[in-house]
Design an enzyme around this catalytic site. Structure first.
Site, PDB file in Angstrom:
ATOM      1  N   SER A   1       0.452  -1.068   0.051  1.00 25.26           N
ATOM      2  CA  SER A   1      -0.324   0.167   0.278  1.00 25.26           C
ATOM      3  C   SER A   1       1.037   1.241   0.214  1.00 25.26           C
ATOM      4  CB  SER A   1      -0.861   0.174   1.140  1.00 25.26           C
ATOM      5  OG  SER A   1       0.109   0.111   2.286  1.00 25.26           O
ATOM      6  N   THR A   2       1.694   1.539   0.576  1.00 28.35           N
ATOM      7  CA  THR A   2       3.031   2.665   0.425  1.00 28.35           C
ATOM      8  C   THR A   2       3.065   2.895  -0.883  1.00 28.35           C
ATOM      9  OG1 THR A   2       3.348   1.931   2.999  1.00 28.35           O
ATOM     10  CG2 THR A   2       4.464   3.759   1.851  1.00 28.35           C
TER      11      THR A   2
ATOM     12  N   ASP B   1      10.621   0.586  -1.979  1.00 31.66           N
ATOM     13  CA  ASP B   1       9.926  -0.155  -1.405  1.00 31.66           C
ATOM     14  C   ASP B   1       9.363   0.097   0.403  1.00 31.66           C
ATOM     15  OD1 ASP B   1       8.340  -2.342  -1.810  1.00 31.66           O
ATOM     16  OD2 ASP B   1      10.244  -3.604  -2.672  1.00 31.66           O
TER      17      ASP B   1
ATOM     18  N   LYS C   1      10.340  -7.821   5.384  1.00 31.12           N
ATOM     19  CA  LYS C   1       9.508  -7.853   3.806  1.00 31.12           C
ATOM     20  C   LYS C   1       8.516  -9.115   3.655  1.00 31.12           C
ATOM     21  CE  LYS C   1      10.670  -4.850   0.424  1.00 31.12           C
ATOM     22  NZ  LYS C   1       8.544  -4.691   0.794  1.00 31.12           N
ATOM     23  N   GLY C   2       7.886  -8.896   2.756  1.00 31.57           N
ATOM     24  CA  GLY C   2       7.164  -9.888   2.579  1.00 31.57           C
ATOM     25  C   GLY C   2       6.002  -9.946   2.775  1.00 31.57           C
ATOM     26  N   GLY C   3       5.143  -9.366   3.681  1.00 34.08           N
ATOM     27  CA  GLY C   3       3.488  -9.044   4.310  1.00 34.08           C
ATOM     28  C   GLY C   3       2.698  -9.419   2.681  1.00 34.08           C
TER      29      GLY C   3
ATOM     30  N   GLU D   1      10.804  -8.394  -5.090  1.00 37.72           N
ATOM     31  CA  GLU D   1      11.389  -7.546  -4.378  1.00 37.72           C
ATOM     32  C   GLU D   1      12.744  -7.807  -3.976  1.00 37.72           C
ATOM     33  OE1 GLU D   1       7.748  -6.071  -1.737  1.00 37.72           O
ATOM     34  OE2 GLU D   1       8.891  -7.449  -1.391  1.00 37.72           O
TER      35      GLU D   1
END
Ligand code: 5RP
Length: 231
Positions: A30-31, A83, A96-98, A105
């Site tokens: 979302s960011t 990112d 990361k990886g949610g 990535e």
């Protein structure tokens, strides 16, 4: 101020790192969506960049915004990737990886000269680990891989449940690369580097969500304004 508007502020602040002619990696989540939208406006106003998205979702959005796209096969070295992250610490180690995009990535981050992380300041933690660590696993022999993951986690001084990520319909989530995600609820990760190394040597593990030594800058939006962490 809402979490959403903090994410938007962090994303827009990252435009400061983008200059004409750059080859960019576009993150996922979302960011990152706010960053891609802000970049799309700049491109519409004449900014010249070429971008590699880190997921099918980011690819679709960038294409819709007419952002020029390429692939790592055509353009193997990027100037910058922007990112999001699920967690980060002051050394800019990340989880990361949610959004299940950690493999692309990480490939894009490794191909980039610089990585700028954008997030609201709730993502800054010490130590990492309250957010369950995503690990991308080959479906073949997944149960055996999970056994090895438990041993790797224990050896790195952590412990916790490892759960296959499911979709709302109860079926396993399949990543863009065709793999499973296992989320490791570790609570705290005392030795992220050791855990990363331990997970990397398991054959069935494709990648994990620990990003160590990849990011140089974090732009964190707080209710009092932007806070930057630069290594
Ligand atoms: C996707 C990611 C995202 O960057 C991470 O989940 C943060 O997402 P958001 O910006 O929605 O909070 O690693 O795989």
């Amino acid at each position: 101020m809402s979490e959403k508007s903090l994410k938007q502020q962090a994303a827009e602040a990252a435009l400061e790192y983008v200059t004409d002619g750059m080859k960019l990696g576009l993150g996922t989540g979302s960011t990152a969506v706010f960053f891609i939208q802000a970049l799309g406006e700049k491109v519409a106003n004449g900014l010249n960049v070429i971008c590699v998205p880190t997921s099918i979702a980011s690819h679709k959005l960038a294409k819709k915004l007419k952002i020029p796209l390429t692939t790592l096969d055509e353009t193997s070295k990027l100037d910058l990737v922007v990112d999001g992250a699920d967690e980060l610490d002051l050394e800019l180690n990340l989880i990361k990886g949610g959004g299940a995009a950690l493999l692309r990535e990480k490939i894009v981050a490794a191909a980039s000269d610089h990585m700028v992380v954008i997030a609201d300041d709730s993502k800054l933690v010490d130590p990492l680990g309250a957010f369950p660590l995503p690990v991308e696993v080959i479906p073949f022999g997944a149960a055996a891989t999970v056994e090895l993951m438990h041993a790797a986690i224990k050896n790195a001084g952590s412990k916790g449940a490892v759960a296959l990520r499911l979709l709302p319909n109860g079926k396993p989530l399949i990543t863009d690369g065709g793999h499973y995600i296992y989320d490791c609820a570790l609570g705290s990760i005392s030795n992220p580097k050791q855990l990363a190394l331990n997970l990397n040597v398991i054959p069935g593990v494709v990648e994990h969500g620990l990003f160590i030594g990849l990011a140089q800058v974090a732009i964190l939006a707080t209710k009092d304004g932007i806070r930057k962490i630069e290594l």
